[in-house]
Motif scaffolding. Structure first.
Motif, short mmCIF file in Angstrom:
data_model
loop_
_atom_site.label_atom_id
_atom_site.label_comp_id
_atom_site.label_asym_id
_atom_site.label_seq_id
_atom_site.Cartn_x
_atom_site.Cartn_y
_atom_site.Cartn_z
N GLN A 232 17.89 15.77 16.43
CA GLN A 232 18.02 14.34 16.23
C GLN A 232 16.66 13.64 16.32
N VAL A 233 15.81 14.14 17.21
CA VAL A 233 14.46 13.57 17.31
C VAL A 233 13.70 13.78 16.01
N GLU A 234 13.78 15.00 15.46
CA GLU A 234 13.08 15.28 14.22
C GLU A 234 13.64 14.45 13.06
N ILE A 235 14.95 14.31 12.99
CA ILE A 235 15.57 13.50 11.94
C ILE A 235 15.13 12.04 12.06
N ALA A 236 15.13 11.55 13.31
CA ALA A 236 14.72 10.16 13.52
C ALA A 236 13.26 9.95 13.16
N ALA A 237 12.41 10.95 13.48
CA ALA A 237 10.99 10.85 13.12
C ALA A 237 10.81 10.82 11.60
N ALA A 238 11.60 11.65 10.90
CA ALA A 238 11.53 11.65 9.44
C ALA A 238 11.99 10.32 8.89
N ALA A 239 12.99 9.72 9.50
CA ALA A 239 13.47 8.42 9.06
C ALA A 239 12.40 7.35 9.23
N VAL A 240 11.64 7.46 10.34
CA VAL A 240 10.54 6.52 10.55
C VAL A 240 9.50 6.68 9.45
N ASP A 241 9.16 7.94 9.14
CA ASP A 241 8.18 8.17 8.07
C ASP A 241 8.69 7.62 6.73
N GLN A 242 9.96 7.85 6.45
CA GLN A 242 10.51 7.37 5.19
C GLN A 242 10.50 5.84 5.12
N ALA A 243 10.88 5.20 6.22
CA ALA A 243 10.88 3.74 6.25
C ALA A 243 9.47 3.18 6.12
N ASN A 244 8.52 3.89 6.72
CA ASN A 244 7.13 3.45 6.64
C ASN A 244 6.60 3.58 5.21
N ARG A 245 6.95 4.70 4.53
CA ARG A 245 6.52 4.88 3.14
C ARG A 245 7.18 3.84 2.23
N ASP A 246 8.46 3.57 2.46
CA ASP A 246 9.13 2.56 1.65
C ASP A 246 8.47 1.19 1.81
N LEU A 247 8.07 0.90 3.05
CA LEU A 247 7.39 -0.37 3.29
C LEU A 247 6.05 -0.42 2.56
N GLN A 248 5.31 0.71 2.60
CA GLN A 248 4.03 0.77 1.91
C GLN A 248 4.20 0.65 0.40
N ARG A 249 5.32 1.15 -0.12
CA ARG A 249 5.56 1.12 -1.57
C ARG A 249 5.89 -0.27 -2.09
N THR A 250 6.05 -1.23 -1.20
CA THR A 250 6.24 -2.60 -1.66
C THR A 250 4.92 -3.21 -2.12
N LYS A 251 3.83 -2.50 -1.91
CA LYS A 251 2.52 -2.92 -2.39
C LYS A 251 2.01 -1.87 -3.37
N ILE A 252 1.56 -2.32 -4.53
CA ILE A 252 1.05 -1.42 -5.56
C ILE A 252 -0.47 -1.51 -5.57
N TYR A 253 -1.13 -0.37 -5.39
CA TYR A 253 -2.58 -0.30 -5.36
C TYR A 253 -3.11 0.41 -6.60
N ALA A 254 -4.35 0.09 -6.96
CA ALA A 254 -4.97 0.72 -8.13
C ALA A 254 -5.26 2.19 -7.84
N PRO A 255 -4.88 3.09 -8.77
CA PRO A 255 -5.11 4.53 -8.53
C PRO A 255 -6.54 4.97 -8.80
N PHE A 256 -7.32 4.14 -9.53
CA PHE A 256 -8.71 4.50 -9.88
C PHE A 256 -9.40 3.23 -10.36
N ASP A 257 -10.70 3.32 -10.63
CA ASP A 257 -11.41 2.21 -11.25
C ASP A 257 -10.94 2.08 -12.69
N GLY A 258 -10.50 0.88 -13.07
CA GLY A 258 -9.98 0.76 -14.42
C GLY A 258 -9.73 -0.66 -14.86
N ARG A 259 -8.93 -0.77 -15.92
CA ARG A 259 -8.54 -2.07 -16.47
C ARG A 259 -7.04 -2.06 -16.75
N VAL A 260 -6.49 -3.26 -16.84
CA VAL A 260 -5.06 -3.41 -17.10
C VAL A 260 -4.84 -3.46 -18.61
#
Length: 404
Positions: free
Chosen positions: A165-193
């Motif tokens: 249960q601890v490992e599952i809960a830790a994975a859930a924290v990681d997943q929630a953290n990644r989902d939160l980070q995915r609400t922001k879109i960052y540039a993958p390289f130097d470029g243009r739109v």
């Protein structure tokens, strides 16, 4: 009177017969032409000339292509949410740096999910600690024969479950953290739109296309090369092979003097199935002139490319306009001023010249450059002076000896 008229008629008829015979004799007595044409004065063939010389010739292969990015990617949403804001860097044509923020989605739900996941993780860790304590106590009782083996095994199972249960809960924290980070879109390289397909307030789901961006560190051009041209090139096939220099010019504006230096860095692994041509990939560094002073080369720009090929030694370059019927040239004897034809087998041809082996021609031999409608073998040639260029053959020199 009747008798007189009859007499006159009898007299006129013989006179008419005699007159007709005399006229016929006059016509038939004209001397008949024997059919032999009298000799006419031979007219000289008039032509401009050019002296031919044996030298080396640098092969330059001309081809064409369209400038494209070496890396063009589609940005897509990885989570569901409403677009809260877009940055100025995420406008069509805008430049951006690697890692720069482009847009944000509403993240409140994902922040809440992260808080819940963290609390569940803390709860799971507390449960694990209780399970460890219970199992240690049961092991001690079992060693004193105060508890049965089944009771000890039961606490062990509870301990293993708590650890999971601890490992599952830790994975859930990681997943929630990644989902939160995915609400922001960052540039993958130097470029243009290249394109922007969403706006503020729009609800998007996972997989929704947000726009397209491309890298600007260098651009590439696919250049088709015909099979007959490949033997004059040594193209890079493996990593580390020498590159081949390419000169690019604007294919839209022929009057433009802009030139871009490029290098062929690789070739595609197969011939084009339709044209049976090989495509070489030329690279242009800093196409948007961010770090250099050349003219900007935009994505989608059609270009004409000249590829530096091999050097042909001991050859003669004949102007293409002087070649008749694909492989025929006319040469002029410098001494006799007579015309002779010669069939040539070119080593190389381009838009300006037909290059033939130097052994076919003598150094300094004269080439007829004027289009000759009537050019029988051995005709006398009258050289047309080339006043504009100061041709040495202008005027009427006594003799022109070709250099042996």
């Amino acid at each position: 009177m009747k008798l007189l008229a009859q007499a006159i008629v009898r007299l006129i008829i013989p006179l008419a017969i005699l007159a007709g015979g005399g006229y016929g004799y006059t016509l038939l007595s004209v001397e008949v032409d024997d059919g032999k044409s009298r000799p006419t004065k031979e007219e000289a063939v008039r032509s401009r000339v050019q002296s031919l010389h044996v030298s080396d010739y640098d092969v330059k292969i001309e081809t064409h292509g369209v400038v494209g990015p070496h890396n063009r990617v589609t940005l897509s949403a990885e989570v569901t949410g409403t677009i809260r804001s877009t940055e100025r860097a995420f406008e069509v044509g805008s430049y951006f740096k690697s890692g720069e923020l482009l847009l944000q989605m509403d993240s409140l739900d994902y922040q809440t999910a992260l808080i819940v996941a963290r609390e569940q993780h803390q709860l799971a860790k507390a449960t694990l600690k209780l399970a460890e304590t219970a199992h240690e106590r049961m092991k001690s009782l079992s060693n004193r024969n105060s508890a049965s083996d089944s009771e000890r095994d039961s606490t062990f199972a509870a301990l293993v479950q708590a650890q999971s249960q601890v490992e599952i809960a830790a994975a859930a924290v990681d997943q929630a953290n990644r989902d939160l980070q995915r609400t922001k879109i960052y540039a993958p390289f130097d470029g243009r739109v290249a394109s922007k397909l969403i706006g503020v307030g729009q609800l998007v789901s996972s997989g929704t296309v947000l726009g397209e961006v491309f890298a600007i560190d260098y651009a590439e051009v696919r250049l088709p090369i015909a099979n007959r041209e490949l033997r004059h090139l040594k193209l890079p096939e493996m990593e580390g092979d020498p590159t081949v220099s390419v000169e690019l010019r604007d294919a839209i504006d022929s009057d433009s003097e802009a030139v871009w230096d490029a290098k062929i860095v690789r070739t595609e692994g197969a011939l084009d199935p339709d044209s049976l041509e090989l495509f070489a990939i030329a690279r242009i560094d800093d196409p948007f002139a961010l770090k250099s002073d050349h003219r900007i080369l935009r994505i989608g720009q059609p270009v004409v490319a000249k590829i530096q090929g091999e050097t042909l030694h001991d050859v003669v370059a004949i102007p293409r306009g002087a070649v008749r019927r694909l492989d025929m040239i006319y040469l002029i004897d410098g001494k006799e001023r007579t015309l002779r034809s010669l069939s040539v087998d070119p080593l190389w041809t381009d838009s300006d010249n037909v290059v033939v082996p130097g052994g076919l021609l003598r150094e300094g031999e004269l080439l007829a450059t004027t289009t000759l409608v009537y050019a029988p073998e051995g005709s006398v040639v009258e050289i047309i002076p080339d006043v504009d260029s100061g041709n040495a053959f202008a005027g009427e020199p006594a003799e022109l000896e070709p250099t042996p």
